[in-house]
Design an enzyme around this catalytic site. Structure first.
Site, PDB file in Angstrom:
ATOM      1  CD  GLU A 135      -3.001   1.025   2.218  1.00  0.00           C
ATOM      2  OE1 GLU A 135      -3.622  -0.065   2.188  1.00  0.00           O
ATOM      3  OE2 GLU A 135      -3.282   1.952   2.997  1.00  0.00           O
ATOM      4  CD1 TRP A 188     -10.830   9.450  -1.633  1.00  0.00           C
ATOM      5  CD2 TRP A 188     -10.119   8.844  -3.671  1.00  0.00           C
ATOM      6  NE1 TRP A 188     -11.613  10.095  -2.554  1.00  0.00           N
ATOM      7  CE2 TRP A 188     -11.200   9.736  -3.830  1.00  0.00           C
ATOM      8  CE3 TRP A 188      -9.506   8.328  -4.817  1.00  0.00           C
ATOM      9  CZ2 TRP A 188     -11.687  10.133  -5.080  1.00  0.00           C
ATOM     10  CZ3 TRP A 188      -9.997   8.713  -6.057  1.00  0.00           C
ATOM     11  CH2 TRP A 188     -11.070   9.611  -6.188  1.00  0.00           C
ATOM     12  N   GLY A 246     -14.318   6.865   4.620  1.00  0.00           N
ATOM     13  CA  GLY A 246     -13.543   8.093   4.744  1.00  0.00           C
ATOM     14  C   GLY A 246     -13.862   8.787   6.055  1.00  0.00           C
ATOM     15  CE1 TYR A 280     -10.969   0.058  10.332  1.00  0.00           C
ATOM     16  CE2 TYR A 280     -12.848  -0.973   9.242  1.00  0.00           C
ATOM     17  CZ  TYR A 280     -11.913   0.047   9.318  1.00  0.00           C
ATOM     18  OH  TYR A 280     -11.894   1.015   8.370  1.00  0.00           O
ATOM     19  CG  ASP A 298     -16.406  -3.296  12.964  1.00  0.00           C
ATOM     20  OD1 ASP A 298     -16.897  -2.362  12.289  1.00  0.00           O
ATOM     21  OD2 ASP A 298     -15.268  -3.749  12.776  1.00  0.00           O
ATOM     22  NE  ARG A 336       9.221   6.285   6.200  1.00  0.00           N
ATOM     23  CZ  ARG A 336       9.124   6.402   7.531  1.00  0.00           C
ATOM     24  NH1 ARG A 336       9.632   5.458   8.309  1.00  0.00           N
ATOM     25  NH2 ARG A 336       8.530   7.440   8.052  1.00  0.00           N
ATOM     26  CG  ASN A 371      19.563   5.628 -22.986  1.00  0.00           C
ATOM     27  OD1 ASN A 371      20.009   6.553 -23.660  1.00  0.00           O
ATOM     28  ND2 ASN A 371      19.516   4.394 -23.426  1.00  0.00           N
ATOM     29  CB  THR A 373      25.377   4.295 -29.548  1.00  0.00           C
ATOM     30  OG1 THR A 373      26.064   4.350 -28.299  1.00  0.00           O
ATOM     31  CG2 THR A 373      26.368   3.973 -30.639  1.00  0.00           C
ATOM     32  CB  SER A 398      22.955  -0.855 -29.630  1.00  0.00           C
ATOM     33  OG  SER A 398      23.346  -0.888 -28.274  1.00  0.00           O
TER      34      SER A 398
END
Lengths: 646, 646
Positions: B65, B97, B160, B199, B212, B327, B458, B483, B486
């Site tokens: 994530e 989001w 959200g 959860y 829940d 990270r 490149n 070049t 190639s």
């Protein structure tokens, strides 16, 4: 074209037939993705362009005229002749129009169908003759539309012989060839290349030589692209005619019609029909040898060769048109002695390319029909186009109905008696069938002393390429692996290789080894065990007549088994093992046992029952060795199978 | 996904948006002509199918994530991270989001665009998060339509965080994630795979753990395909949760969310947001080392590894979802220690395949963009489909406008100062440019001691494959053959070859030698003389910035320069030298001199004028040696050219 009359006339038609697509707009879309990397520019040119290009390059060429056969058997023979004489490289062939023979019909002997055969099956650029007198405008338009639909792109526009002695011009009818030329241009724009007839001595019915030249000019100015002349006996006759044509402004190509004298009677008949006079010096030679066919033919060849040499040496003649009378030997001999018979071992693709315009983008075929290309073309003739070089998006391409299968172009060329001699008057068991297959492979005579030169699954004798596999094939056929198709693996041979090469020079061709055969369920059981060892290397499809289908191919993807790499082009892969079409081929391959072989024998006869048994119980197997750089492992697979059985 | 609320609710929508094509009917037609021979079945599966297949096969997997970056530079870095972490083989990544960051916009940092980048450019299966509270139905439908258009196929449906403390349910609004799930299924049928949040400790705002669980079940029954959980600190927590879910009839996959502790502050922040409690035993370890980042990370890795092992060993868990916090180190370390980081050197095609559904049949690309694949994808993103595996019938495929070119995804990853160090603070002549190219090839530092790790043409350091040509490349660059692309010739190496292999095992890969360079008109003049000797073997295209175009390619056909032969498949030719697209590439290649290099220097400065001179006067040359089985002749061509110049 032996007797044609022409006059000036004023008939013309106004309405366009054949809709908006009649302007020859077959040009392929420019594309940076060309599904058919252009291997053969020739294939996309129209006849008049080819002619022009040959003339510009100084390349001499020839063409061949045939008439439609009277019987179905004669048609089979004529088609074989197309194949053989086509190998010499004619720029085109033409097929005459026989009003008496229902020339526009669907009969296998009609002019229309014979011309279609030459184009579609034999891959020959073809001109269809068409005469116009005593026909309605609708008839003629109908013929032309049909010709177009059948892939014919060239018409020789002729008047034809009026019916009856007391012929009179019909008002508003088609009285002269020029009417037909105008009609074609009116109704079909520039779709067709049009050829007209020229008469080096003047048409026998013309008022004068000069008047006849004027008629010819009218035909050309009405839209003819080139002229083929009536036969003549002296090169001066033609050369004078050509100069006279040029003098009055005829600038299109004029091709001399060459008639190699092949026999006394054919000469007499031709002379009578064409109202030409045979020069005394020729009569003097022929009369004394009139009963000696060989002598007359030799003389005819000599005469034709020396006349052709004079024509070519004149610098005015680039192509020669031969009246073959449907015979092969004399014309071929003349062409070979002139050095313009050019058997080109190079092939644009590994299979013979059809000349039908619809098929010009075709560049992939299933390998199954490799030995029955006419059947493949026939069964796919209704396909509207060849997207991606073949059958496009449908998952079940329609390969025609099997009922079509028994039609003319798919049947054996040999008569029943010959087939019985080859395949056995009486079969004593499955082994006698093995024996037939083995004799076909080895080329050795069977036990009755006859060579087996064809099989139901092979139109022709064994391909040179198959000879590479002969020894192994013999061994396995003897033991009941009845092979009907095979190819060796090839790892990058030059495209110019005389045996396996194809495509332009500078390329490399490749193949995966392929083997296809019928065999018994016992052998299949053992084979399947053996194939487990080769799971990652060998793809197989095994199917019986009922459609029971055993395969390790993961999905419906075709497996490319022949491909070529060429300078500056995309990869070309003209032959595939396609799982979908294999099931259509399976129906055809099993039906051939019955239709071509079993039915040679009486119903209920032991021989017939043996073939019926094989038909009902054997499997059709195909194997591909995917590891083309290594030694072909398919023979090892078969050996392992036999070993397991022992 | 750090803080989510959910409740039961009853909102639902009725009208269908997005027309009739919303039912995920992207299934490819069954065809015996498959333009993309299926090399990678995975590519055509939807995420939930992939998940199911991995579960069935017992193959453990992971997912990653990320959150969207704040700045454009951070986005460039994140995309590089996608590439690097994508190499470890995540089943998918997901992008959160951020309502505050205009998540559905076209900004390069928006959630939508970052997710699109991951799919289209990085070829990663991607889930886009989407929250629904405080948004109108139209907004949400608009976001979903856009996501679909951009090739996104998976949505994580979330509530959200409500704005403000005093949040109240809106009537008929989107109050809970389940509303969004229902809305997606109502409006887009089965097009999207839907993920929802679970959860393990119960949502902090839920009345109870049990309540829940019931909410979660509602989300699943409303159409969610799988569940990803909030982070947790003990494996028992997840395993109990999973059993509880199963007990109430939730049978879809439940993926544990793993949070490797990476630092004291990030942990504190996360705990605050998620309202989770850190277990005492963890606090006890962390508090004493809170100022030692490395120590905390090491501990976090240890902790995550042991918890993941417990989860996997339970037999109930098949995949692990990592909260990376954008990270790389900690997560990668955990994955490697678990043995589920799987760098697969096998490539389905020689270039990285995009995961955009529109591109899934794409199997051919021009070689020119080989080192700038993102530019190629960007410039072709408007193509509606890829018939024949690419650009279909048009003779001039639209490669986007050059003005698009300067946009985000095409710019250099390095800042100006770094580029100046690599490419020279001050150029003294064309030779200083030659020197830069040479250093890029050799990997040696330039005269100021800096390594040249990228060039305008490149994106990345030199490919391993190019290393095969290093010695020759160095020699020619030193002399002004600059070049930029190639490849060596390859004559049938196994498809599993670690350097040049691609495609499924059991196949063989091939290449024609290719060389592309900028060079002066003097060298081009000599080169053209030399190329006459190689006319039949070498294809060339030589073009300057004004479009003057010299070539010996006979027509607009592409030249296949990379192809592969595989068991049971058609030939695959993924790379071509295409004359049409070369002219689009030419514009890009010349523009890069100015945009990326010249503009580093002051206007009118000598350095800038040197680059401008090269841009205005040099030619871009590409050469193909068609004779792939022989030794590459392109070096000989270049040697001959230098010899002629001496």
């Amino acid at each position: 074209m032996v007797n044609e009359t022409q006059h000036t006339c004023s008939a013309s038609s106004s309405s366009k037939s054949d809709g908006g697509s009649s302007s020859g707009s077959e040009s392929s879309k420019d594309s940076s993705r060309c599904s058919t990397p252009v291997l053969d520019a020739d294939r996309h040119e129209r006849l008049r362009e080819k002619m022009r290009r040959r003339q510009d390059s100084g390349d001499k060429w020839f063409s061949l005229e045939f008439f439609p056969p009277r019987t179905a058997n004669a048609a089979v023979n004529l088609i074989s002749r197309f194949d053989r004489m086509g190998a010499g490289g004619p720029l085109f062939i033409d097929v005459t129009w026989h009003p008496a023979g229902d020339p526009g019909s669907d009969k296998e002997t009609s002019s229309m169908i014979i011309a279609n055969t030459a184009v579609s099956y034999c891959g020959l650029e073809t001109i269809l003759h068409m005469t116009c007198c005593n026909q309605t405008k609708d008839d003629i338009t109908g013929h032309l539309q049909k010709a177009k639909r059948l892939g014919l792109k060239n018409i020789m526009a002729l008047r034809g012989d009026p019916a009856g002695e007391e012929w009179e011009e019909e008002k508003d009818g088609f009285n002269y060839a020029v009417d037909l030329v105008k009609h074609i241009r009116n109704e079909f724009d520039d779709y067709f290349d049009i050829c007209v007839a020229g008469y080096p001595k003047g048409h026998p019915e013309a008022e004068s030589y000069e008047a006849d030249l004027r008629h010819l000019k009218e035909k050309v100015f009405a839209g003819a692209d080139f002229i083929i002349t009536q036969l003549f006996f002296r090169s001066e006759t033609f050369l004078k005619f050509m100069k006279d044509c040029q003098a009055i402004g005829i600038t299109c190509p004029i091709i001399p019609g060459i008639f190699p004298i092949q026999g006394y009677h054919s000469l007499r008949q031709l002379v009578k029909l064409s109202k030409l006079e045979v020069p005394q010096e020729i009569k003097d030679v022929i009369e004394p040898i009139k009963d000696n066919d060989a002598a007359i033919r030799n003389y005819g060849v000599e005469l034709a060769v020396s006349m052709c040499r004079e024509l070519l040496d004149s610098g005015m003649v680039h192509g020669l048109h031969f009246y073959t009378l449907n015979r092969e030997v004399a014309t071929t001999e003349v062409l070979k002695r002139l050095g313009i018979w050019k058997e080109d071992p190079r092939r644009p693709l590994p299979w013979a390319v059809s000349a039908h315009p619809k098929r010009r983008v075709e560049d992939v075929r299933p390998i199954f029909w490799a030995s029955r290309p006419k059947s493949y073309i026939y069964r796919t003739q209704e396909w509207d186009d060849f997207p991606n070089g073949r059958w496009g998006n449908s998952s079940s391409p329609a390969f025609g109905e099997l009922k079509d299968y028994y039609l003319f172009y798919l049947k054996s060329k040999s008569p029943r008696e010959e087939l019985l001699k080859m395949w056995g008057e009486e079969l004593t068991g499955e082994e006698s069938v093995f024996e037939v297959f083995t004799c076909y492979i080895t080329g050795e005579p069977n036990k009755n002393g006859y060579k087996v030169t064809c099989m139901p699954w092979n139109d022709d004798p064994l391909a040179t390429e198959t000879n590479l596999l002969k020894e192994q094939l013999e061994k396995v056929n003897r033991r009941g692996i009845l092979t009907i198709n095979s190819q060796p693996n090839i790892n990058g041979k030059p495209s110019t290789d005389p045996i396996v090469g194809w495509g332009p020079s500078g390329g490399y061709v490749f193949q995966k080894a392929y083997l296809e055969f019928f065999t018994s369920s016992e052998i299949v059981t053992a084979l399947l065990k053996v194939l487990k060892k080769y799971e990652l290397r060998v793809n197989y499809h095994i199917v019986n007549v009922k459609g029971q289908n055993i395969t390790n191919a993961p999905d419906l993807q075709p497996n490319a088994v022949t491909w070529g790499i060429f300078p500056g082009r995309e990869i070309i892969q003209p032959t595939v093992v396609d799982p979908v079409s294999f099931l259509s081929w399976k129906d055809e391959a099993f039906a051939l046992w019955i239709e071509q072989w079993a039915k040679l024998y009486e119903e209920e006869s032991p021989s017939r029952m043996i073939i019926q048994y094989i038909h009902d119980n054997y499997y059709l197997v195909n194997l591909v060795d995917n590891d083309f750089p290594l030694e072909n492992c398919l023979w090892q697979v078969v050996d392992d199978t036999f070993e397991l059985l022992n």
